[in-house]
Scaffold this motif. Structure first.
Motif, mmCIF file in Angstrom:
data_model
loop_
_atom_site.group_PDB
_atom_site.id
_atom_site.type_symbol
_atom_site.label_atom_id
_atom_site.label_comp_id
_atom_site.label_asym_id
_atom_site.label_seq_id
_atom_site.Cartn_x
_atom_site.Cartn_y
_atom_site.Cartn_z
ATOM 1 N N ASP A 2 0.681 -1.334 0.010
ATOM 2 C CA ASP A 2 0.049 0.064 0.071
ATOM 3 C C ASP A 2 0.917 1.284 0.091
ATOM 4 N N GLN A 3 0.335 2.189 -0.742
ATOM 5 C CA GLN A 3 1.051 3.615 -0.576
ATOM 6 C C GLN A 3 0.279 4.552 -0.687
ATOM 7 N N VAL A 4 0.611 5.874 -0.101
ATOM 8 C CA VAL A 4 -0.280 7.077 0.040
ATOM 9 C C VAL A 4 0.826 8.291 -0.120
ATOM 10 N N THR A 5 0.704 8.945 -1.150
ATOM 11 C CA THR A 5 1.307 10.051 -1.461
ATOM 12 C C THR A 5 0.786 11.388 -1.483
ATOM 13 N N GLN A 6 1.364 12.379 -0.673
ATOM 14 C CA GLN A 6 0.635 13.682 -0.585
ATOM 15 C C GLN A 6 1.398 14.660 -1.399
ATOM 16 N N SER A 7 0.580 15.638 -2.136
ATOM 17 C CA SER A 7 1.277 16.750 -2.662
ATOM 18 C C SER A 7 0.582 18.087 -2.547
ATOM 19 N N PRO A 8 1.184 19.205 -2.422
ATOM 20 C CA PRO A 8 2.799 19.408 -2.190
ATOM 21 C C PRO A 8 3.025 19.129 -0.997
ATOM 22 N N GLU A 9 4.445 19.116 -0.759
ATOM 23 C CA GLU A 9 5.055 19.030 0.532
ATOM 24 C C GLU A 9 4.719 19.975 1.362
ATOM 25 N N ALA A 10 4.954 21.166 0.898
ATOM 26 C CA ALA A 10 4.856 22.550 1.569
ATOM 27 C C ALA A 10 3.925 23.337 0.687
ATOM 28 N N LEU A 11 2.863 24.244 1.456
ATOM 29 C CA LEU A 11 2.269 25.096 0.492
ATOM 30 C C LEU A 11 2.039 26.520 1.332
ATOM 31 N N THR A 98 -2.067 3.125 6.516
ATOM 32 C CA THR A 98 -0.777 3.806 5.859
ATOM 33 C C THR A 98 -0.910 5.289 5.671
ATOM 34 N N PHE A 99 0.286 6.022 6.152
ATOM 35 C CA PHE A 99 0.188 7.396 6.225
ATOM 36 C C PHE A 99 0.898 7.985 5.111
ATOM 37 N N GLY A 100 0.344 9.118 4.401
ATOM 38 C CA GLY A 100 1.286 9.962 3.491
ATOM 39 C C GLY A 100 2.120 10.680 4.097
ATOM 40 N N GLY A 101 3.096 11.305 3.581
ATOM 41 C CA GLY A 101 4.027 12.307 3.994
ATOM 42 C C GLY A 101 3.626 13.413 4.786
ATOM 43 N N GLY A 102 2.441 13.911 4.473
ATOM 44 C CA GLY A 102 1.859 15.417 5.024
ATOM 45 C C GLY A 102 2.096 16.436 3.995
ATOM 46 N N GLN B 41 8.731 14.284 9.829
ATOM 47 C CA GLN B 41 8.135 13.543 8.931
ATOM 48 C C GLN B 41 6.887 12.902 9.335
ATOM 49 N N SER B 42 6.570 12.057 8.441
ATOM 50 C CA SER B 42 5.089 11.417 8.838
ATOM 51 C C SER B 42 5.195 10.444 9.846
ATOM 52 N N LEU B 43 4.137 9.729 9.947
ATOM 53 C CA LEU B 43 4.200 8.554 11.165
ATOM 54 C C LEU B 43 4.656 7.306 10.666
ATOM 55 N N THR B 44 5.498 6.609 11.361
ATOM 56 C CA THR B 44 5.870 5.243 11.215
ATOM 57 C C THR B 44 5.341 4.295 12.180
ATOM 58 N N LEU B 45 4.422 3.303 11.863
ATOM 59 C CA LEU B 45 3.997 2.271 12.729
ATOM 60 C C LEU B 45 4.822 1.496 13.280
ATOM 61 N N ILE B 46 5.187 1.560 14.574
ATOM 62 C CA ILE B 46 6.050 0.812 15.561
ATOM 63 C C ILE B 46 5.314 -0.952 15.354
ATOM 64 N N ALA B 47 4.098 -0.847 16.079
ATOM 65 C CA ALA B 47 3.352 -2.187 16.323
ATOM 66 C C ALA B 47 2.096 -2.085 16.539
#
Lengths: 109, 116
Positions: A2-11, A98-102, B41-47
């Motif tokens: 799974d992948q989640v991608t956010q854009s832009p990184e900053a605004l 799954t989180f995006g980078g924000g 950075q964004s969040l990374t799941l530990i467990a």
């Protein structure tokens, strides 16, 4: 995977200047797409859940929409207090989030 | 929604020591999670903290370094063991479950850990 991608990184926006944040996702068996707001030094604050393509949710100046491949967070006439990092996340069929980078949003008066 | 209380909110620790972070939810929840967030950075799941059984760890995280307890449906702890400066980060507790009304997860305020 799974992948989640956010854009832009900053605004950077001027107060009152509307814009949209993008969240593209590839998730097997999407159960929900979530938007969070995070202020510095704090945990993420839940904003919206979207479950299916075509769904929309609104809260004050924010509106979240969902398609089969991406979600948008529209910010209408933002104010300086809307400045924060906005996080997108998705849950798959196995309940794994799954989180995006924000996107770091800065609204100047 | 849910209220998730996490403590301590911050701590400065000596390398080689251990810190236990507590997470209390105001209602019974099915799932509790622990995340790490590096600055910017964004969040990374530990467990995933499983009630009544061992936690399920993500790749790159091991039980000896991050032991987790979940004695009941409202409480969990994360211990950061034998700390080094690389463990300096924000640690976040999260919970989700049917009692919240949907699939969304809610977060505590985080624990800002600095290892010196």
């Amino acid at each position: 995977e799974d992948q989640v991608t956010q854009s832009p990184e900053a605004l950077r926006l001027q107060e009152g200047e509307s814009s949209s944040l993008n969240c593209s996702y590839t998730v097997s068996g999407l159960r929900g797409l979530f938007w969070y707001r995070q202020d510095p030094g704090k945990g993420p604050e839940f904003l919206f859940t979207l479950y299916s393509a075509g769904e929309e949710k609104e809260k004050e100046r924010l509106k979240a929409t969902l398609t089969k491949k991406e979600s948008f967070l529209h910010i209408t006439a933002p104010k300086p207090e809307d400045s924060a990092t906005y996080l997108c996340a998705a849950t798959n069929a196995g309940n794994m989030l799954t989180f995006g980078g924000g996107t770091r949003l800065m609204v100047k008066p | 929604s849910a209220v998730i209380s996490q403590k301590p909110s911050r701590d400065i620790c000596q390398r080689g020591t251990s810190l236990t972070i507590q997470c209390q939810v105001d209602s019974q929840v099915t799932m509790m999670f622990w995340y790490r967030q590096q600055p910017g950075q964004s969040l990374t799941l530990i467990a995933t903290a499983n009630q009544g059984s061992e936690a399920t760890y993500e790749s790159g995280f091991v039980i000896d370094k991050f032991p987790i307890s979940r004695p009941n449906l409202t409480f969990s702890t994360l211990t950061v063991s034998n700390m080094s400066p690389e463990d300096s980060s924000i640690y976040l507790c999260s919970a989700s479950g049917p009692s919240f009304g949907g699939a969304e997860a809610f977060f505590g305020q985080g624990t800002r850990l600095t290892v010196v």
